[in-house]
Design an enzyme around this catalytic site. Structure first.
Site, PDB file in Angstrom:
ATOM      1  N   ASN A 101       0.879  -1.169   0.000  1.00  0.00           N
ATOM      2  CA  ASN A 101       0.000   0.000   0.000  1.00  0.00           C
ATOM      3  C   ASN A 101       0.919   1.221   0.000  1.00  0.00           C
ATOM      4  OD1 ASN A 101      -1.938   1.519   2.714  1.00  0.00           O
ATOM      5  ND2 ASN A 101      -1.896   2.035   0.565  1.00  0.00           N
ATOM      6  N   LYS A 483     -21.539  14.895   0.734  1.00  0.00           N
ATOM      7  CA  LYS A 483     -22.145  13.567   0.911  1.00  0.00           C
ATOM      8  C   LYS A 483     -22.950  13.191  -0.330  1.00  0.00           C
ATOM      9  CE  LYS A 483     -20.376  12.023   3.583  1.00  0.00           C
ATOM     10  NZ  LYS A 483     -19.438  12.728   4.381  1.00  0.00           N
ATOM     11  N   GLU A 486     -20.652  12.510  -3.430  1.00  0.00           N
ATOM     12  CA  GLU A 486     -19.722  11.376  -3.360  1.00  0.00           C
ATOM     13  C   GLU A 486     -20.422  10.020  -3.378  1.00  0.00           C
ATOM     14  OE1 GLU A 486     -17.156  10.871   0.067  1.00  0.00           O
ATOM     15  OE2 GLU A 486     -18.687  11.636   1.403  1.00  0.00           O
ATOM     16  N   HIS A 502     -23.627  36.066  -5.872  1.00  0.00           N
ATOM     17  CA  HIS A 502     -22.496  36.596  -6.652  1.00  0.00           C
ATOM     18  C   HIS A 502     -22.061  35.620  -7.743  1.00  0.00           C
ATOM     19  CE1 HIS A 502     -21.908  40.001  -3.924  1.00  0.00           C
ATOM     20  NE2 HIS A 502     -22.230  39.154  -2.959  1.00  0.00           N
ATOM     21  N   LYS A 602     -11.340   5.122   1.723  1.00  0.00           N
ATOM     22  CA  LYS A 602     -11.567   5.770   3.017  1.00  0.00           C
ATOM     23  C   LYS A 602     -10.362   6.533   3.504  1.00  0.00           C
ATOM     24  CE  LYS A 602     -14.100   5.517   7.101  1.00  0.00           C
ATOM     25  NZ  LYS A 602     -14.973   6.602   6.635  1.00  0.00           N
TER      26      LYS A 602
END
Ligand code: F6R
Length: 607
Positions: A101, A483, A486, A502, A602
């Site tokens: 990893n 949330k 994704e 604006h 994660k």
């Protein structure tokens, strides 16, 4: 980003456990999976592109012999998700298996050198140079451990590496630099993994492995030594309080929904942190000239809310910087008078770790808020506050946000007690208010979950949403939008309601959905003005409001209602909950798995 598990036990087949452990790590990456075991001096491998269940259906991951094995679930960096790029990776003779990893920065150069010396590569990954480097050294007569030491001297980058070889089939060897590895021990079995939940059903006895260390795991023991001089490291076993049940779905269809429901309890647990834990950080913050909150993603939204909490309760106004851009905005201006509050649920986010290291090198004090005992950030920070969410498996952060907000609220009160910006009674009242929030959130979930499901049925195919709030509710708006995009992939933008006129208002046309976060705080009147502006252009208004706020009930097409009596600086804790539920049901309505959003992992351990 990539999950690793390895196990060595004295008897029995290890593959079914590796398979289940990988399922518990799948939140770290899910584009391919692989397991290799050793039996009678042969490597046996099953690996392929796809989610674990898909690969298992195709290949039966449980059907591998041997009581020693390694497994990997991948989040692709180098090389597309494919069978060949799936881990484990091997040397030329298929005697050494490696999972990794991280990112090897100089892999191209190493690959060319190895190819010149006759090595053949079967993948496009950076990882594959590692087994070939190990192979060269083992062929010179070195042990697996010595060969891995040699490989770590050649590679540059970040890594957690676990390797085994048929030439020494009684051990697993692992090492790390910048990516997590934790070791577990029970009876005649040793485990090593990227994260604790992988082996939690078997043991909660954890041994930390730090950067620059190499560990040899056998059935009887774990020996850790320093890479630099081979000195043996004596490290105590830590008993962690997480339970295996916490890492199961417990009857919920998804981890995300379970974790949303766990929020009241997670807050209660975090409120039990001893007040002394906040005293050291509060002292540092009070004494610092500049206080900077640093984080990414959802943790960044905690930081944005925390900024208001600290300002409102202590009179100190911290800044908030995205950790990824921190160095680029600070221009080396950090001094010993500065203090950084880094928020990261995993404690491993590379953007955050890198900027915290940078701040520390320049002399700043570092306070960390994290959910993971022993994570990288805890070893850098001067003070660490460990939040009490338990393991969070859903990729989208929910309950870890909640405990970060809880810890920031507690910290803001502790700082306030030092600065005396507010009276003792005022702060006591704040503490009392915080204690009441879990029960209020439980009520929100009980009442608003069904509404979230109903609204998802109405709005699921709208291509775009605006989430607007003012003051502290900007953080809630940002989180609501994050949330939704994704996990449900509807375009969503979080914005300051003040700023919306604006520019973003140009998006609004008949029936365009605009979600307002509108607690009854000092921003209420101005938010009503912003709602009117949006309505005048045909927007469809969904508001998150205090219950029985009749003005906003009249102005809105739909409302989520939040119990009254929550002080404004704690309002994101309650007002975000219907938005979490809305996103969850939107994802489901749109046919997506909320626990495994595409392209995400994660723990983001690349820059
Ligand atoms: C969003 C999410 C991410 C993380 C971000 C930081 O739901 O989970 O945005 O918040 O990657 O992660 P940590 O908190 O581990 O530093």
């Amino acid at each position: 980003m990539c999950g690793i598990i390895a196990v060595i036990q004295n008897k029995g087949q290890v593959a079914p456990f590796l398979h289940q452990a990988l399922k518990r790590l799948e939140y770290r990456g899910y584009d391919s999976v692989g397991i290799t075991t050793i039996e009678k001096d042969h490597l046996f491998t099953k690996k392929d592109k796809g989610k674990i269940d898909e690969v298992h259906r195709k290949h039966n991951l449980d059907n591998l012999p041997g009581s020693i094995g390694i497994g990997h679930t991948r989040w692709a960096t180098h090389g597309i998700p494919s069978l060949f790029n799936s881990h484990p990776h091997f040397d030329c003779d298929e005697k050494i298996a490696v999972v990794h990893n991280g990112v090897i920065d100089n892999f191209l150069e190493l690959r060319k050198e190895l190819a010149k010396r006759g090595h053949e590569f079967g993948s496009d990954t950076d990882t594959e140079v590692i087994p070939h480097l190990i192979e060269e050294k083992m062929k010179e007569g070195n042990t697996l451990k010595e060969a891995i030491k040699y490989a770590t001297g050649k590679i540059e980058g970040t890594y957690a590496i676990v390797a085994m070889s048929t030439l020494e089939s009684d051990k697993i060897v692992c090492t790390r630099n910048g990516n997590p590895l934790v070791i577990g021990r029970k009876d005649n079995t040793s485990y090593v993994s990227s994260d604790i939940p992988a082996f939690l059903p078997m043991t909660n006895n954890m041994i930390l492995l730090l950067d620059g260390e190499i560990a040899t795991l056998t059935t009887n023991e774990v020996v850790i030594e320093k890479l630099s001089d081979g000195a043996i490291v004596e490290r105590d076993t830590i008993k962690i309080s997480w339970t295996a049940d916490q890492a199961q779905k417990g009857g919920f269809p998804h981890f995300m929904l379970k974790e949303i429901h766990e929020q009241p309890d997670a807050i209660k647990q975090t409120l039990r942190i001893r007040t002394e834990v906040f005293e050291g950080p509060a002292k540092i913050i009070e004494a610092s000239k500049r206080v900077m909150l640093l984080a990414m993603g959802t943790s960044g939204h905690s930081a944005m809310a925390g900024r208001h909490m600290i300002a409102s309760n202590s009179g100190i106004v911290p800044s908030f910087e995205l950790a990824s851009d921190f160095q680029d905005v600070m221009y080396d201006s950090i001094t010993t008078d500065d203090c950084v509050i880094a928020i990261t649920q995993s404690g491993e986010t590379t953007d955050t770790i890198t900027s915290v290291k940078y701040a520390k090198e320049l002399g700043a004090q570092v306070i960390a808020i994290t959910n993971v005992v022993g994570s990288s950030i805890t070893r850098i920070a001067d003070y660490t506050i460990i939040t009490q969410a338990g393991p969070e498996i859903g990729v989208a952060a929910t309950k870890t946000l909640m405990v970060q907000l809880t810890a920031l609220a507690q910290l803001s009160i502790a700082i306030g007690e030092r600065t005396e910006f507010r009276t003792k009674e005022y702060l006591k009242d704040r503490k009392q208010n915080l204690e009441e929030i879990p029960q209020k959130i439980a009520r929100i979930i009980a009442i608003e979950e069904e509404k979230a499901r109903r609204l998802a049925n109405i709005y699921h195919n709208r291509p775009s949403f605006l989430f607007l709030g003012r003051g502290i509710s900007i953080a809630t708006a940002f989180e609501g939008a994050l949330k939704l995009k994704e996990i449900s992939y509807n375009h969503a933008e979080g914005y300051s309601a003040g700023e919306s006129k604006h520019g973003p208002i140009a998006l609004v046309e008949q029936d365009y959905p605009v979600i307002f976060i509108a607690p009854k705080d000092n921003t209420h009147g101005k938010v009503i003005g912003n709602i009117m502006e949006m309505k005048a252009r045909g927007a469809n208004i969904i508001s998150v409001i205090e219950e029985n706020d009749t003005d906003l009930m009249e102005l809105s097409d739909q409302t989520f209602q939040i119990p009254a009596g929550i002080y404004h600086e704690f309002s994101p804790m309650a007002y975000v909950v219907p938005l979490q539920l809305f996103s969850y049901y939107m994802a489901r309505r749109n046919g997506y798995d909320p626990d495994k959003p595409r392209n995400l992992a994660k723990s983001v351990t690349v820059l």
